[in-house]
Scaffold this active site. Structure first.
Site, PDB file in Angstrom:
ATOM      1  N   ASP A  18     -31.501  22.047 -32.000  1.00 21.94           N
ATOM      2  CA  ASP A  18     -31.041  21.832 -33.367  1.00 21.94           C
ATOM      3  C   ASP A  18     -32.194  21.725 -34.345  1.00 21.94           C
ATOM      4  OD1 ASP A  18     -28.105  21.591 -33.122  1.00 21.94           O
ATOM      5  OD2 ASP A  18     -28.622  19.989 -31.741  1.00 21.94           O
ATOM      6  N   GLU A  45     -16.231  23.092 -33.761  1.00 26.26           N
ATOM      7  CA  GLU A  45     -17.309  22.847 -32.808  1.00 26.26           C
ATOM      8  C   GLU A  45     -17.854  21.459 -33.120  1.00 26.26           C
ATOM      9  OE1 GLU A  45     -20.423  25.978 -31.315  1.00 26.26           O
ATOM     10  OE2 GLU A  45     -21.241  24.972 -33.076  1.00 26.26           O
TER      11      GLU A  45
END
Length: 266
Positions: free
Chosen positions: A60, A49
């Site tokens: 994030d 990924e």
């Protein structure tokens, strides 16, 4: 059969979950990032990924935000991300899924972005902030160019929402094991078995679990019930803790990734 489907099929045949490693493209620079990708791939990861660095990565946590910042400060561009994928394709056929945000796709031109990703060697696209009901253009581009669509299911997603996501996805379903952002946590959520079972009622696609999984024991717990396990921050930390020494970065990544892969055996 797609590379993504083949990866899950191989893992299942070996009685284990697929291991998916997250790294940010260009962290801390192009050459070290390429070496980092090689290190985790040779350690036995099933899918890569690849985070596309973005200046405002809302999903994030701090670890991955700093990784994106390092990549951007090194001068990493969209063209460089595609170039990185092409370099990976010189030595590996591991499936690669872009982990990105819609602004990056839109700014490049949706069809042009997906086409460039496919031509570079990308297999799947996970656009974090794009819900399925707003993804018609991106989904159409993915279908046109043979790129698989990956969508996220949250712990708060009701059954009707899961059904809609399952209908839109073509690669796999990504279940985020907690609310909030990415990052390391001390223990995995207790409701993962029930959540995975609920998703499987709506799809035959593989179900992977990510966000907060950081050690071999946590991988083992998730691998017992999911088709795949995603680890990101624990790998990105290997880079952050060894900045200035590409050799230490790759050695640490190889060791940590190898240990995590070992936890996928059922």
């Amino acid at each position: 059969m797609s590379r993504i489907a083949q990866a899950f099929q191989r893992a299942q045949a070996q009685n284990r979950a697929a291991f998916i490693a997250y790294l940010c493209a260009g962290d801390p620079n192009f050459d070290t990032s390429l070496a980092a990708c090689r290190a985790v791939i040779t350690s036995g990861v099933d899918l890569l990924e690849l985070g596309v660095p973005f200046s405002d990565p809302l999903a994030d946590g701090l670890t991955n935000q700093l990784a994106a910042q390092r990549a951007l400060e090194s001068g990493m561009t969209a063209a460089d991300v595609f170039r990185l994928v092409r370099r990976i394709r010189e030595f590996s056929e591991v499936p690669i899924v872009f982990y990105t945000y819609y602004n990056l796709v839109f700014a490049h031109g949706i069809d042009a972005y997906v086409r460039a990703a496919k031509e570079a060697g990308v297999d799947g696209l996970l656009t974090l902030d794009l819900p399925p009901e707003e993804s018609d253009e991106v989904s159409a581009a993915c279908r046109a160019h043979g790129v698989q669509s990956v969508y996220i299911v949250a712990p708060t997603s009701p059954a009707e929402r899961i059904a809609k996501i399952a209908q839109a996805a073509t690669g796999f379903i990504y279940y985020v094991s907690r609310e909030g952002v990415t990052g390391v946590q001390e223990r995995v959520a207790a409701n993962i078995p029930e959540a995975v079972a609920a998703i499987r009622r709506h799809t035959a696609l593989p179900v992977v679990v990510g966000f907060g999984i950081s050690n071999r024991e946590q991988v083992r717990q998730v691998a017992a019930v999911a088709d795949g396990v995603v680890v990101g921050s624990a790998l990105v930390n290997c880079i952050r803790e060894n900045l200035g020494s590409p050799e230490r970065i790759t050695a640490k990544l190889a060791a940590v990734a190898g240990d995590l892969v070992a936890g996928t055996k059922r």
